[in-house]
Design an enzyme around this catalytic site. Structure first.
Site, PDB file in Angstrom:
ATOM      1  N   LYS A  52       0.952  -1.074  -0.093  1.00 45.74           N
ATOM      2  CA  LYS A  52      -0.032   0.114  -0.168  1.00 45.74           C
ATOM      3  C   LYS A  52       0.707   1.208   0.162  1.00 45.74           C
ATOM      4  O   LYS A  52       2.110   1.123   0.325  1.00 45.74           O
ATOM      5  CB  LYS A  52      -0.826  -0.115   1.238  1.00 45.74           C
ATOM      6  CG  LYS A  52      -0.228   0.074   2.422  1.00 45.74           C
ATOM      7  CD  LYS A  52      -1.127  -0.507   3.702  1.00 45.74           C
ATOM      8  CE  LYS A  52      -0.465  -0.645   5.120  1.00 45.74           C
ATOM      9  NZ  LYS A  52      -1.220  -0.989   6.143  1.00 45.74           N
TER      10      LYS A  52
ATOM     11  N   TYR B  49      13.779  30.448  10.161  1.00 43.76           N
ATOM     12  CA  TYR B  49      12.718  31.034  10.814  1.00 43.76           C
ATOM     13  C   TYR B  49      12.314  31.318  12.127  1.00 43.76           C
ATOM     14  O   TYR B  49      12.743  30.309  12.926  1.00 43.76           O
ATOM     15  CB  TYR B  49      11.376  30.058  10.219  1.00 43.76           C
ATOM     16  CG  TYR B  49      11.045  30.320   8.731  1.00 43.76           C
ATOM     17  CD1 TYR B  49      10.548  31.453   8.250  1.00 43.76           C
ATOM     18  CD2 TYR B  49      11.243  29.192   7.954  1.00 43.76           C
ATOM     19  CE1 TYR B  49      10.274  31.463   6.703  1.00 43.76           C
ATOM     20  CE2 TYR B  49      11.062  29.356   6.550  1.00 43.76           C
ATOM     21  CZ  TYR B  49      10.546  30.484   5.909  1.00 43.76           C
ATOM     22  OH  TYR B  49      10.381  30.690   4.728  1.00 43.76           O
TER      23      TYR B  49
HETATM   24  C1  LIG Z   1      -0.383  -2.062   6.821  1.00 42.56           C
HETATM   25  C2  LIG Z   1      -1.054  -3.172   7.218  1.00 42.56           C
HETATM   26  C3  LIG Z   1      -0.069  -4.654   7.177  1.00 42.56           C
HETATM   27  C4  LIG Z   1       1.628  -4.271   7.224  1.00 42.56           C
HETATM   28  O1  LIG Z   1       1.839  -3.968   8.492  1.00 42.56           O
HETATM   29  P1  LIG Z   1       3.601  -3.761   8.982  1.00 42.56           P
HETATM   30  O2  LIG Z   1       3.425  -3.395  10.269  1.00 42.56           O
HETATM   31  O3  LIG Z   1       3.914  -2.513   8.104  1.00 42.56           O
HETATM   32  O4  LIG Z   1       4.001  -5.167   8.634  1.00 42.56           O
HETATM   33  C5  LIG Z   1      -0.609  -5.471   7.414  1.00 42.56           C
HETATM   34  N1  LIG Z   1      -1.953  -5.762   7.483  1.00 42.56           N
HETATM   35  C6  LIG Z   1      -2.818  -4.934   7.564  1.00 42.56           C
HETATM   36  C7  LIG Z   1      -4.320  -4.975   7.544  1.00 42.56           C
HETATM   37  C8  LIG Z   1      -2.300  -3.375   7.370  1.00 42.56           C
HETATM   38  O5  LIG Z   1      -3.171  -2.307   7.528  1.00 42.56           O
END
Ligand SMILES: *Cc1c(COP(=O)(O)O)cnc(C)c1O
Length: 378
Positions: free
Chosen positions: A51, A273
């Site tokens: 993702k 800043y």
């Molecule tokens: C993002 C996600 C993962 C992966 O998790 P990590 O901690 O990056 O290994 C697995 N399952 C679901 C449902 C997620 O949303």
């Protein structure tokens, strides 16, 4: 699929020439991380969570690399990500949409070979209705909420779903899944509680395989492994647990950023800043060409550092949109000039270390990496 939806996370490509930041993605380290997780899990299989553009690393390269290593299960969060990834992978790769089946996406999922993760009774009903109208069986995964209250069939819908599955078999459930809320903390009691709840669900829905562990979950041991694990961050070199254990994964991302100005300021000079930093003594400074628009969180203002050949160069003053200023007094005069590059991520600074200084997690560092860097895949 009509191809009208482009992969929304696709990044602009900056030519190497003139780029003031070089982002390196070590594809062979990614491959070794995947192989390591596979061997920890064997005979259980490892999916890949890709993702958010594979946590910012570039989903096409990442997915293709892992496909070549026999990974056949790919999880994205959003429907549009699945649509973008589908043509990249052969049909024997399954693509799962974690955020569920949104109304209106049923036909594209069915035609395009995208497998929804059904997160409610109502999503199952819509998918089943789609199957009925197409006069075929459609594949799906059912996610259950085991105590995170985020996504998944809630406890009160379980019996109605079980009844539905008993009466209607036009949705083929490939496996059932749930997600751990505290897997990065090996000792957390929440892990145990969620496993107990998952076991109860597995009894209620007997006959279905289980997919449970994310990166941290893999390190909780075999009871958490089910038939398929879903690592994300560990593939990309992030520490799967954050309670002090050494990180068993190899770093995948390196980032070097150019020096675009150097100067020496006298005692009392205001830096950046708001004049938030005042030089306590004569100080040599370098301005580095990456800021919060490039994924260096503004919370690094006055905290954290970059490195030059192992020498720590503290960030002074506020992080700007396009630059940060660092104190280079620890280096011999003249070491850094225009066109020198300093290490933001690399052998001296991991994504977890930078994240800690920024008060965030490695996931946010990776997924925020800007698109103004030129990217090299090694
Ligand atoms: C993002 C996600 C993962 C992966 O998790 P990590 O901690 O990056 O290994 C697995 N399952 C679901 C449902 C997620 O949303």
């Amino acid at each position: 699929m009509d191809g009208a939806i482009e992969l929304s996370t696709k990044r602009r490509v900056v030519s190497a020439e003139g780029a003031t930041g070089h982002l390196t993605v070590d594809i062979s380290a990614l491959a070794r991380n995947y192989a390591k997780l596979c061997s920890l899990l064997a005979p259980v299989r490892a999916a890949a969570v890709v993702k958010a553009d594979a946590y910012g690393l570039g989903v096409e390269r990442v997915a293709q690399t892992l496909y070549d290593m026999d990974c056949r299960h790919f999880f994205v969060a959003q429907f549009a990500e699945a649509v973008g990834l589908r043509p990249v992978l052969a049909q024997d790769a399954q693509i799962f949409v974690l955020n569920g089946l949104q109304p209106g996406n049923e036909a594209t999922c069915a035609e395009g070979g995208i497998v929804p993760v059904l997160n409610s009774l109502q999503q199952w009903q819509r998918w089943s209705a789609m199957a009925k109208s197409l006069k075929r069986t459609l594949p799906a995964v059912v996610q259950f909420d085991t105590g995170m209250a985020r996504l998944g069939v809630p406890p009160e819908e379980r019996s109605a779903l079980a009844e539905g599955l008993a009466n209607e078999n036009n949705v083929e459930i490939l496996f059932i899944m749930s997600h751990l809320a505290s897997a990065n903390e090996l000792e957390s009691e929440q892990n145990d509680a969620q496993l107990t709840e998952m076991t109860r669900i597995a009894d209620e829905f007997s006959g279905f395989d289980i997919c449970f562990a994310n990166s941290g979950g893999i390190f909780l041991g075999a009871p958490y492994h089910g038939v398929l694990a879903r690592p994300g961050i560990a593939l990309y070199g992030g520490a799967p647990t954050t309670t002090g254990e050494p990180n068993p994964m190899e770093p995948v991302v390196g980032l070097e950023v150019a020096v675009v100005q150097t100067r020496t300021v006298p005692t009392g000079a205001k830096i950046g800043y708001g004049g938030a930093h005042v030089a306590e003594k004569q100080t040599r400074l370098a301005t580095i060409a990456a800021g919060y628009a490039d994924g260096l969180p503004r919370s690094l203002s006055g905290r954290g550092a970059v490195y030059y050949k192992g020498t720590r160069l503290p960030i002074v003053g506020r992080v700007s949109m396009d630059s940060i200023t660092v104190d280079v007094s620890a280096l011999p005069k003249g070491t850094l000039t225009l066109g020198s590059f300093v290490e933001v991520l690399g052998p001296h600074q991991s994504i977890d270390e930078l994240a800690r200084d920024a008060g965030t997690i490695s996931y946010e560092i990776l997924t925020s990496l800007g698109d103004r860097y030129d990217r090299h895949y090694r």
